[in-house]
Motif scaffolding. Structure first.
Motif, PDB file in Angstrom:
ATOM      1  N   ARG A   1       8.756  22.713 -41.949  1.00  0.00           N
ATOM      2  CA  ARG A   1       8.028  21.345 -41.824  1.00  0.00           C
ATOM      3  C   ARG A   1       7.076  21.785 -40.736  1.00  0.00           C
ATOM      4  N   VAL A   2       5.845  20.514 -40.926  1.00  0.00           N
ATOM      5  CA  VAL A   2       4.833  20.664 -40.395  1.00  0.00           C
ATOM      6  C   VAL A   2       5.241  20.223 -38.994  1.00  0.00           C
ATOM      7  N   SER A   3       5.056  21.176 -37.863  1.00  0.00           N
ATOM      8  CA  SER A   3       5.376  20.782 -36.486  1.00  0.00           C
ATOM      9  C   SER A   3       4.369  20.999 -35.601  1.00  0.00           C
ATOM     10  N   ALA A   4       4.407  20.286 -34.351  1.00  0.00           N
ATOM     11  CA  ALA A   4       3.200  20.593 -33.395  1.00  0.00           C
ATOM     12  C   ALA A   4       3.522  21.878 -32.698  1.00  0.00           C
ATOM     13  N   GLY A   5       2.472  22.542 -32.391  1.00  0.00           N
ATOM     14  CA  GLY A   5       2.536  23.987 -31.849  1.00  0.00           C
ATOM     15  C   GLY A   5       2.366  25.080 -32.989  1.00  0.00           C
ATOM     16  N   ASP A   6       2.449  24.733 -34.150  1.00  0.00           N
ATOM     17  CA  ASP A   6       2.466  25.577 -35.336  1.00  0.00           C
ATOM     18  C   ASP A   6       1.004  25.976 -35.550  1.00  0.00           C
ATOM     19  N   ALA A   7       0.535  27.057 -36.226  1.00  0.00           N
ATOM     20  CA  ALA A   7      -0.575  27.326 -36.818  1.00  0.00           C
ATOM     21  C   ALA A   7      -1.188  26.230 -37.746  1.00  0.00           C
ATOM     22  N   ALA A   8      -2.021  26.029 -37.596  1.00  0.00           N
ATOM     23  CA  ALA A   8      -2.576  24.730 -38.626  1.00  0.00           C
ATOM     24  C   ALA A   8      -2.782  25.340 -40.025  1.00  0.00           C
ATOM     25  N   ASP A   9      -1.825  26.053 -40.373  1.00  0.00           N
ATOM     26  CA  ASP A   9      -1.903  26.341 -42.101  1.00  0.00           C
ATOM     27  C   ASP A   9      -1.383  25.187 -42.981  1.00  0.00           C
ATOM     28  N   LEU A  10      -1.912  24.481 -43.442  1.00  0.00           N
ATOM     29  CA  LEU A  10      -1.711  23.172 -43.770  1.00  0.00           C
ATOM     30  C   LEU A  10      -2.094  22.977 -45.390  1.00  0.00           C
ATOM     31  N   VAL A  11      -0.948  22.389 -46.285  1.00  0.00           N
ATOM     32  CA  VAL A  11      -1.665  22.010 -47.636  1.00  0.00           C
ATOM     33  C   VAL A  11      -1.298  20.475 -47.693  1.00  0.00           C
ATOM     34  N   VAL A  12      -2.463  19.836 -48.466  1.00  0.00           N
ATOM     35  CA  VAL A  12      -2.274  18.432 -48.743  1.00  0.00           C
ATOM     36  C   VAL A  12      -2.129  18.252 -50.348  1.00  0.00           C
ATOM     37  N   VAL A  13      -1.232  17.502 -50.459  1.00  0.00           N
ATOM     38  CA  VAL A  13      -0.975  17.365 -51.929  1.00  0.00           C
ATOM     39  C   VAL A  13      -0.768  15.956 -52.351  1.00  0.00           C
ATOM     40  N   GLU A  14      -0.874  15.464 -53.549  1.00  0.00           N
ATOM     41  CA  GLU A  14      -1.059  14.123 -54.089  1.00  0.00           C
ATOM     42  C   GLU A  14       0.399  13.554 -54.049  1.00  0.00           C
ATOM     43  N   HIS A  15       1.339  14.482 -54.226  1.00  0.00           N
ATOM     44  CA  HIS A  15       3.009  13.815 -54.563  1.00  0.00           C
ATOM     45  C   HIS A  15       3.809  14.631 -53.629  1.00  0.00           C
ATOM     46  N   ASP A  16       4.834  14.087 -53.381  1.00  0.00           N
ATOM     47  CA  ASP A  16       5.910  14.924 -52.521  1.00  0.00           C
ATOM     48  C   ASP A  16       6.551  15.720 -53.130  1.00  0.00           C
ATOM     49  N   PRO A  17       6.542  17.155 -52.929  1.00  0.00           N
ATOM     50  CA  PRO A  17       6.992  18.122 -53.822  1.00  0.00           C
ATOM     51  C   PRO A  17       8.583  18.195 -53.750  1.00  0.00           C
ATOM     52  N   LEU A  18       9.322  17.520 -52.887  1.00  0.00           N
ATOM     53  CA  LEU A  18      10.804  17.259 -52.805  1.00  0.00           C
ATOM     54  C   LEU A  18      11.268  15.959 -53.932  1.00  0.00           C
ATOM     55  N   ALA A  19      10.166  15.419 -54.218  1.00  0.00           N
ATOM     56  CA  ALA A  19      10.676  14.317 -55.043  1.00  0.00           C
ATOM     57  C   ALA A  19      10.157  14.432 -56.458  1.00  0.00           C
ATOM     58  N   VAL A  20       9.243  15.234 -56.935  1.00  0.00           N
ATOM     59  CA  VAL A  20       8.848  15.527 -58.159  1.00  0.00           C
ATOM     60  C   VAL A  20       9.552  16.324 -59.068  1.00  0.00           C
ATOM     61  N   ALA A  21       9.383  16.032 -60.716  1.00  0.00           N
ATOM     62  CA  ALA A  21      10.297  16.835 -61.395  1.00  0.00           C
ATOM     63  C   ALA A  21       9.768  18.096 -61.652  1.00  0.00           C
ATOM     64  N   ALA A  22      10.747  19.011 -61.929  1.00  0.00           N
ATOM     65  CA  ALA A  22      10.096  20.412 -61.980  1.00  0.00           C
ATOM     66  C   ALA A  22       9.184  20.558 -62.782  1.00  0.00           C
ATOM     67  N   ASP A  23       9.090  19.982 -64.095  1.00  0.00           N
ATOM     68  CA  ASP A  23       7.761  20.191 -64.951  1.00  0.00           C
ATOM     69  C   ASP A  23       6.603  19.608 -64.412  1.00  0.00           C
ATOM     70  N   ASP A  24       6.708  18.354 -63.681  1.00  0.00           N
ATOM     71  CA  ASP A  24       5.334  18.147 -63.088  1.00  0.00           C
ATOM     72  C   ASP A  24       4.719  18.961 -61.849  1.00  0.00           C
ATOM     73  N   ILE A  25       5.875  19.468 -61.253  1.00  0.00           N
ATOM     74  CA  ILE A  25       5.494  20.167 -60.184  1.00  0.00           C
ATOM     75  C   ILE A  25       4.614  21.245 -60.638  1.00  0.00           C
ATOM     76  N   ARG A  26       4.579  22.114 -61.686  1.00  0.00           N
ATOM     77  CA  ARG A  26       3.717  22.880 -62.278  1.00  0.00           C
ATOM     78  C   ARG A  26       2.510  22.374 -62.265  1.00  0.00           C
ATOM     79  N   ARG A  27       2.304  21.397 -62.416  1.00  0.00           N
ATOM     80  CA  ARG A  27       0.619  20.657 -62.337  1.00  0.00           C
ATOM     81  C   ARG A  27       0.325  20.024 -61.170  1.00  0.00           C
ATOM     82  N   MET A  28       1.017  20.374 -60.159  1.00  0.00           N
ATOM     83  CA  MET A  28       0.827  19.772 -58.848  1.00  0.00           C
ATOM     84  C   MET A  28      -0.693  19.537 -58.168  1.00  0.00           C
ATOM     85  N   PRO A  29      -1.133  18.494 -58.336  1.00  0.00           N
ATOM     86  CA  PRO A  29      -2.679  18.155 -57.810  1.00  0.00           C
ATOM     87  C   PRO A  29      -2.856  18.450 -56.134  1.00  0.00           C
TER      88      PRO A  29
END
Length: 473
Positions: free
Chosen positions: A445-473
């Motif tokens: 998970r994103v934590s203080a002290g880590d490298a700032a390699d971050l990805v911003v997405v519209e939906h929570d990938p832990l809560a999206v159906a598999a078919d929808d994840i393929r089109r993750m915006p």
């Protein structure tokens, strides 16, 4: 200079928004009421650690985008016809071959041959590269050009094919580098921050050249193959070494050695014979590097600090690879690990060997596997079984074999389905949280002290159906 990302929802840390302060290339703080030199309001979008693709052939991927697409062909005749249409519509520059990419002939009703290809295009060299990169199909002019004149079938597999695919990369450095940069930027736009590049080339000099010219889209861990092993050792290279002059973005990757082929080419080395090949010299597939030779190479590499990464797809090849890891006593990786013996599952964790697997290939190859690995597919692409046995799992694409898109990989791992088909061995699916952990280079998970390699997405990938994840915006 600092940047404040306001109103972010950090995946895995609850639904409450938080601010993320970034400075000096790292995450300085996470909380509320923070301030920075500049700020961006994420408006409740979700943030995950930067995604890694753990197995890529980036130059091949860049080249594949410029070749005739054969990925949907269902017969040799159709593939040959597409090449003829491409020759008619966009003939190659004089002196260069016409190249197609992506055919998978494992279920074709007709056999590819030089004669068939000649009947469609016989005036220029034509080369078709298989979707798994382990096979090439050439017409007669191309066979003569690449030193295989008079070849019986025009189908080159494994060590016969690799010199041809390498020769097809013979384009000016500046041109190839521009194509690689374009592919890298497209990958970054999908959330990839780093990749392990297994291009079959002298990778450190090639990548050093690109970084010197201003490449900065991705972090790259560049692998070395057997033909470059002694040079890497002489240069003092070791896995994880940061290469000077690259702003810390280029590191030495693992030592790669291939010991068998692939499923679709029917050269993955298996305990059981392939149906229809019972009387062939490759009835069990092909073992390209015997166990004792593999062990010697691994001893040489690991003594120099180069982590072995062994390509093994068939169950017998995986057993041999694990045997060598046991003899050598070093940690490392097995690339692909597609078909495994039940007895070998716990050996990954016991030996400290990570399983680097490409889940989307299961979607591409499920039909071929059902035919040629009948009765054994419950232990193919066995992600759940590997995790349950304590193995470290690393996910990737093997691009251009599968798309260079982490969400496609993610969806295949958790859904085991595509194109509206029923899930294929859903008992081997893993959870979204497990897939994310296997795609973030050890960051859960994103934590203080880590490298700032971050990805911003519209939906929570832990809560999206598999078919929808393929089109993750």
């Amino acid at each position: 200079m600092s940047l404040l990302l306001r109103n972010a929802r950090i995946v895995g840390s609850g639904d409450a928004p938080a601010d993320i302060l970034v400075g000096g290339g790292s995450i300085a703080a996470i909380g509320r009421g923070l301030s920075g030199d500049e700020s961006v309001d994420l408006e409740g979008r979700f943030v995950v650690p930067g995604l890694w693709d753990n197995h890529v052939h980036l130059a091949q991927h860049a080249l594949a985008q410029r070749r005739v697409d054969l990925s949907t062909t269902t017969s040799a005749a159709q593939a040959a016809r597409l090449m003829a249409e491409a020759f008619r519509d966009t003939p190659p520059v004089a002196g260069l071959p016409l190249v197609g990419f992506g055919f998978r002939d494992g279920l074709w009703p007709d056999a590819p041959s030089a004669a068939l290809l000649d009947s469609y295009v016989d005036s220029v060299p034509v080369v078709l590269v298989s979707g798994d990169l382990h096979c090439c199909w050439l017409n007669s002019i191309a066979l003569a050009r690449f030193g295989y004149g008079g070849h019986a079938t025009g189908i080159l597999r494994e060590d016969e094919a690799f010199p041809v695919t390498a020769a097809l990369q013979d384009v000016p450095d500046a041109v190839l580098d521009a194509w690689v940069d374009e592919a890298a930027q497209a990958a970054a736009a999908r959330g990839i921050v780093g990749l392990v590049d297994f291009e079959m080339a002298d990778n450190i000099p090639a990548w050093s050249r690109r970084f010197a010219a201003g490449f900065d889209s991705l972090r790259v861990a560049a692998a070395a193959y057997t033909e470059h092993l002694e040079g890497a050792i002489a240069a003092g290279r070791f896995t994880g070494e940061v290469i000077a002059g690259t702003d810390g973005l280029l590191t030495m990757g693992p030592f790669k050695v291939l010991i068998d082929g692939s499923l679709n080419t029917r050269t993955a080395y298996c305990a059981d014979v392939y149906p229809g090949l019972e009387h062939s010299d490759r009835a069990h597939g092909i073992l390209t590097v015997p166990g004792d030779e593999l062990t010697a190479l691994m001893i040489r590499a690991s003594a120099a600090g180069l982590l072995p990464a062994v390509h093994a797809i068939g169950d017998e090849a995986n057993r041999i690879a694990l045997d060598s890891f046991e003899v050598v006593g070093c940690r490392g990786r097995i690339e692909h690990a597609q078909l495994l013996l039940d007895a070998d599952l716990p050996r990954f964790a016991a030996l400290g060997v990570a399983a680097s697997v490409q889940p989307e290939q299961a979607m591409d190859d499920r039909g071929v596997a059902d035919r040629y690995w009948a009765g054994r597919t419950g232990r193919a692409f066995a992600l759940r079984s590997l995790l349950s046995a304590g193995a470290e799992l690393l996910l990737g694409s093997d691009a251009p074999v599968a798309p260079l898109d982490p969400w496609v990989t993610f969806a295949a791992a958790i859904g085991r389905s595509r194109d509206g088909l029923e899930p294929w061995h859903p008992e081997q699916a893993i959870s979204a949280a497990e897939a994310l952990a296997a795609s973030t280079n050890g960051r859960s998970r994103v934590s203080a002290g880590d490298a700032a390699d971050l990805v911003v997405v519209e939906h929570d990938p832990l809560a999206v159906a598999a078919d929808d994840i393929r089109r993750m915006p």
